[in-house]
Enzyme design. Structure first.
Site, PDB file in Angstrom:
ATOM      1  N   ASP A  71       0.985  48.934  24.004  1.00  0.00           N
ATOM      2  CA  ASP A  71       2.072  48.725  23.057  1.00  0.00           C
ATOM      3  C   ASP A  71       3.231  49.680  23.296  1.00  0.00           C
ATOM      4  O   ASP A  71       4.275  49.531  22.663  1.00  0.00           O
ATOM      5  CB  ASP A  71       1.555  48.868  21.616  1.00  0.00           C
ATOM      6  CG  ASP A  71       1.884  47.650  20.783  1.00  0.00           C
ATOM      7  OD1 ASP A  71       2.111  46.572  21.372  1.00  0.00           O
ATOM      8  OD2 ASP A  71       1.934  47.763  19.543  1.00  0.00           O
TER       9      ASP A  71
ATOM     10  N   ASP B   6      -8.107  46.609  10.205  1.00  0.00           N
ATOM     11  CA  ASP B   6      -9.536  46.352  10.372  1.00  0.00           C
ATOM     12  C   ASP B   6     -10.200  46.058   9.027  1.00  0.00           C
ATOM     13  O   ASP B   6     -10.866  45.034   8.858  1.00  0.00           O
ATOM     14  CB  ASP B   6     -10.217  47.527  11.081  1.00  0.00           C
ATOM     15  CG  ASP B   6      -9.838  48.887  10.489  1.00  0.00           C
ATOM     16  OD1 ASP B   6      -9.061  48.932   9.513  1.00  0.00           O
ATOM     17  OD2 ASP B   6     -10.329  49.908  10.997  1.00  0.00           O
TER      18      ASP B   6
END
Length: 746
Positions: free
Chosen positions: A155, A458
């Protein structure tokens, strides 16, 4: 995935089981009886607060404030205690039998394909060599190589990271056959060469190759760019030409590079190598990139166009494989006909290498990574812990009975990819779905993929999947499936938890709050279980209050707890000893030491006064539009001096930070209150002030590493003098205010 599940559900099922589970009846009975007894004690405490404090006519405004604050604190503590009890009602332990898979997986083509997602974002905080080692450890799984595809999400769009993986891809041709030939268990090269000293000629040759690769990667990092000497051939030149002067981590085009293609690349023995694909999604300042969740959704789409494996493994860049048999353990659940239809993911615990003897920072998070998942496994299953988790790809497309179709048929989880991964059509489509504006007017992040709306993607993703009907399994083998790096200084440790706490608050105060939406969708026990993490930050209020308010009262000679001769004293003693005793018992039964438990409960209070306290402030400011926050990558880099202090179990403060101010102020205030308490004790006030003196003494013992860092250390990891000075000043101001308030009230 369905085709493999159907194959497992043959008319005559295998006589040998793929897995088993065990519920400890003695532990369960004890937990339930203790919860009932302790719950009655909490109700008695509330009765005491209401009868003897709140409902009586207050003698002053300050006494009413003290009573109300103590009552609210105890309500918060009771609620958070109650959320942990849900995970103690049905603690389930499982076991897998990978050897029994041979009964119906006869050849390589019978194995379901596996896509591995590894995320990295900053080459300076997450060294590329560490990420390469993680990738090599999963490329070398004991699993058909034609079925493995590893995707690297960079990223930060770093050319240095891509260069490191080009080196790693070349080394894989030597490393993978070496591991298979020698039955190597530690398939992370760095871990293998660090733990083994007896070499034969082949091992020595591989080690030399690895060291040359490592030196080349580190040399690239030192230079800060990929120069011509590190580029092999015209093809690589064309790749690195994409890094123009306008290329920045936050503004760059999509880069997808196939580094290994199992249809073309072979190892030194002529066997196919797994796929290895580097992905850096397009970024610009006009499109929200949604942090790690956005990166994972990009990998979901890109992998769908190239391989579309029915099983997906997500890994942090530093969380390498420690057991090459792990995928086979996973199949023991995914191919079990009793579990397969609703099993969304299989979570392994996060474990760490190089942890100090007594885990000074509580980095193992025993409750978060071990105790709670065991308890949740007896309900609907554990949450997703961000790494070390195997997903059924179908899980990201609606519930088991409510399929959400993606906007392109090529992204359908049941779609079979027949074209080569380097074909023009596949690469063009992969670049399309990796565009920064691709998700506009789609269901990605809301109904499809990893969910947006929280920094803890998550927790939020698994939580919403549970509300849609999916279940999960906690797989906790004796040999750790994955090992990662733990923070080696206090600032990194508390900053990491602060980020988690902010993300959890985003869920708590959304329409998906576990206390309302979760309880309705998943049932009472599972909903309350998810509340435990969601309400983490609320812990800052009672801990801060108990770290300051009784101490001010003690300094002024005011009793706020029952006397020793009062029958209610027994209740307070039971509540304190019961909570800590149960926690200690769980630690000891799991094979941990008393000192580890002590450090864990110490860091628990430190997080409350730093991580949770500042998370609450930052979230509140953002809610009112006063400030914003972003995603900070936890550093995986440490120097030798820092590592030495860590091994010596010395709290490393190092960089001055306001995060240390509340805990340092509490330490100083309790020291002052302790001295005054001893003086009052000698003066005969022990019966009235005993509980306050006991509390202050407990906190002082807990704060010993802070006192040591303030006054007895000279290394650069000690508490910065600026923080010590500010803490002293703040303590004086608070004591002066408390004394002035007492005069005004009187």
């Amino acid at each position: 995935m369905e085709q493999y599940i159907a194959r497992a559900a043959i008319p005559n099922p295998p006589p040998l089981p793929l897995n088993s589970h065990h519920l400890s009846r003695s532990t369960t009975v004890f937990n339930r009886l203790f919860a009932a007894l302790y719950g009655c004690a909490i109700l008695a405490l509330f009765y005491y607060h209401l009868t003897f404090s709140l409902l009586k006519l207050p003698t002053s405004l300050s006494s009413f404030f003290v009573s109300l604050s103590l009552f609210i604190s105890d309500v918060v503590l009771a609620f958070l205690w109650g959320t942990t009890q849900c995970n103690r009602m049905i603690p389930l332990r499982r076991r897998e039998f990978p050897g029994n898979l041979k009964q119906f997986l006869k050849k390589d083509s019978d194995f379901p394909a596996l896509d591995v997602f590894i995320c990295t974002a900053d080459p300076y905080k997450e060294p590329p060599m560490s990420v390469v080692n993680t990738a090599l450890s999963v490329l070398a799984y004991d699993y058909p190589t034609s079925k493995i595809s590893v995707y690297i999400s960079d990223d930060g769009g770093s050319a240095m990271t891509l260069c490191a993986f080009m080196e790693g891809a070349r080394f894989a041709a030597e490393w993978l056959p070496f591991c298979r030939k020698n039955d190597v268990v530690e398939r992370n090269p760095d871990a293998f060469f660090s733990s083994n000293q007896n070499w034969d000629s082949q091992s020595e040759k591989i080690k030399i190759m690895y060291e040359k690769m490592r030196m080349r990667v580190e040399k690239v990092m030192e230079k800060g760019k990929v120069e011509d000497e590190f580029i092999n051939g015209e093809e690589e030149h064309l790749i690195f030409d994409k890094w123009t002067k306008s290329f920045t981590p936050k503004n760059h085009p999509t880069i997808i590079q196939v580094l290994l293609d199992n249809s073309k690349n072979k190892d030194i023995r002529g066997e196919s190598l797994p796929n290895l694909i580097y992905v850096s999604r397009q970024k610009n300042s006009t499109s929200h990139h949604h942090f790690k969740a956005g990166a994972l959704n990009t990998l979901l789409r890109v992998s769908a166009t190239m391989t579309n494996a029915p099983i997906i493994l997500t890994l942090d860049c530093d969380m390498y494989s420690n057991d090459p048999q792990t995928p086979n353990r996973v199949l023991c659940y995914f191919l079990d006909p009793k579990l397969s239809s609703t099993c969304g993911h299989i979570q392994f615990p996060q474990r760490f290498h190089g942890i100090s003897k007594n885990d000074i920072y509580g980095s193992e998070y025993k409750r978060l990574f071990i105790f709670n998942p065991i308890g949740m496994d007896g309900l609907l299953g554990p949450s997703y812990l961000g790494t070390g988790c195997f997903f059924n790809r179908r899980t990201f497309f609606g519930g088991p009975s409510s399929f959400e179709s993606p906007e392109l048929f090529e992204l359908d989880p049941n779609q079979v990819v027949e074209k080569a991964i380097q074909s023009v059509e596949v690469l063009d489509l992969a670049h399309l779905v990796a565009r920064c504006d691709y998700e506009k007017n789609t269901k990605w992040g809301s109904k499809l993929g990893f969910r947006y709306g929280s920094l803890v993607e998550d927790y939020f993703t698994a939580y919403l999947q549970k509300t849609e009907g999916w279940k999960s399994v906690f797989c906790n083998p004796k040999r750790a499936a994955f090992l990662g790096d733990a923070p080696m200084n206090l600032l990194d440790a508390v900053n990491q938890v602060k980020r988690w706490a902010i993300g959890l608050l985003e869920v708590t105060f959304s329409k998906y709050s576990p206390l309302t939406f979760g309880v309705r969708s998943m049932g009472l026990l599972m909903g309350i279980s998810y509340c435990h993490n969601a309400f983490w930050a609320f812990l800052s209020f009672p801990v801060t209050l108990y770290a300051f308010l009784p101490q001010f009262a003690l300094i002024n000679g005011v009793s706020i707890f029952p006397k020793v001769s009062d029958p209610w004293f027994v209740l307070y003693a039971f509540l304190f000893l019961g909570a800590y005793g149960q926690d200690l018992l769980e630690f000891i039964l799991e094979g941990n030491t008393f000192q580890k438990w002590w450090n864990d409960q110490r860091i628990w209070s430190i997080r409350a006064l730093s991580s949770y306290f500042f998370a609450s402030i930052e979230f509140s400011l953002k809610s009112f539009g006063i400030s914003t926050f972003g995603f900070n990558v936890t550093s995986k880099v440490s120097d030798q001096e820092q590592s030495k202090r860590y091994d010596q179990e010395l709290l490393d403060f190092g960089t001055p930070s306001l995060m240390f101010l509340p805990m340092a102020t509490a330490a100083i205030l309790n020291f002052v209150a302790g001295l005054i308490g001893i003086w009052r004790l000698l003066g005969g006030a022990w019966e009235q002030l005993f509980l306050q003196i006991l509390l202050v003494g407990f906190i002082m013992v807990n704060c010993w590493p802070l006192y040591e860092a303030m006054a007895f250390r000279n290394d650069i990891g000690k508490l910065p003098s600026k923080i010590t000075f500010l803490s002293l000043l703040l303590t004086l101001l608070l004591c002066s205010f408390a004394d002035l308030r007492q005069e005004v009230e009187s």
